[in-house]
Design an enzyme around this catalytic site. Sequence first.
Site, PDB file in Angstrom:
ATOM      1  N   HIS A  13       1.811   4.101  -2.863  1.00 54.34           N
ATOM      2  CA  HIS A  13       1.771   5.699  -2.745  1.00 54.34           C
ATOM      3  C   HIS A  13       3.298   6.281  -3.463  1.00 54.34           C
ATOM      4  CE1 HIS A  13      -1.663   6.058  -0.710  1.00 54.34           C
ATOM      5  NE2 HIS A  13      -1.320   5.497   0.274  1.00 54.34           N
ATOM      6  N   HIS A  59       0.749  -1.198   0.091  1.00 55.22           N
ATOM      7  CA  HIS A  59       0.010   0.141   0.009  1.00 55.22           C
ATOM      8  C   HIS A  59       0.786   1.190   0.006  1.00 55.22           C
ATOM      9  CE1 HIS A  59      -3.753   2.495   1.431  1.00 55.22           C
ATOM     10  NE2 HIS A  59      -2.722   3.165   1.890  1.00 55.22           N
ATOM     11  N   GLU A  60       1.838   1.252   0.717  1.00 55.48           N
ATOM     12  CA  GLU A  60       2.840   2.493   1.115  1.00 55.48           C
ATOM     13  C   GLU A  60       3.685   2.314  -0.112  1.00 55.48           C
ATOM     14  OE1 GLU A  60       2.101   4.795   3.162  1.00 55.48           O
ATOM     15  OE2 GLU A  60       0.208   3.597   3.894  1.00 55.48           O
TER      16      GLU A  60
END
Length: 220
Positions: free
Chosen positions: A36, A32-33
């Site tokens: 980003h 997820h990170e």
Amino acid sequence: MLFNIIRNGFSAETIIALFASAFVVFCTLPVHEYAHALVATKLGDQTPRLSGRLTLNPMAHIDWIGALMIFLVGFGYAKPVSVNPRNFKNPKAGMALTAVAGPISNLLMAALFILLKNIVSLFPPQNLFVYAFYYFFMFAAIINIGLAVFNLIPIPPLDGSRILQLLIPSKYYFKFMRYERYIILLVFALIFLGVLDRPLAFLENAIYNGMDTVIGFLFR
């Protein structure tokens, strides 16, 4: 998760759910990170790379309070990726695309886990390993969908707040952001009190059932 165990006691499913939660914390939260960081970097901002966030190493991303929340209530967060919107050609659009990349990665991982769950369901259900892996993949998918739903709530510092910046004038957005610390504390309080359980669970179940229906169609 842990709250359900306290209320209902241990069962095979809750133990598998705890393993799935640990897997999500150490293996899918970093994705997820990383999503980003990758999108921000591709859009021209090198801040995530220079701050060591363009990596799948879980130690670079884990926020221990956010991780604990995943074990307690099934929703949580990691350390926010630092982004400098001035490095984007279109700051608002760049921030929104960077923000939405995380929840999209969770939904893609959920789709993968639902696919694996359906593959496992082809084997005899009496087998202990089949039973364990079936529920492991199911819980991993549900938690990932929960993370996507939770992070899309339009409050700071969640991803939804950055998407909100596209929809409202900047002067109102920055006024709203001044109360970031108090808003997130209020949301956490509502989660722990169970006030948000029903709306979040409704969205989570609707998305899970929809994805399971579409993917499961391939196995009928």
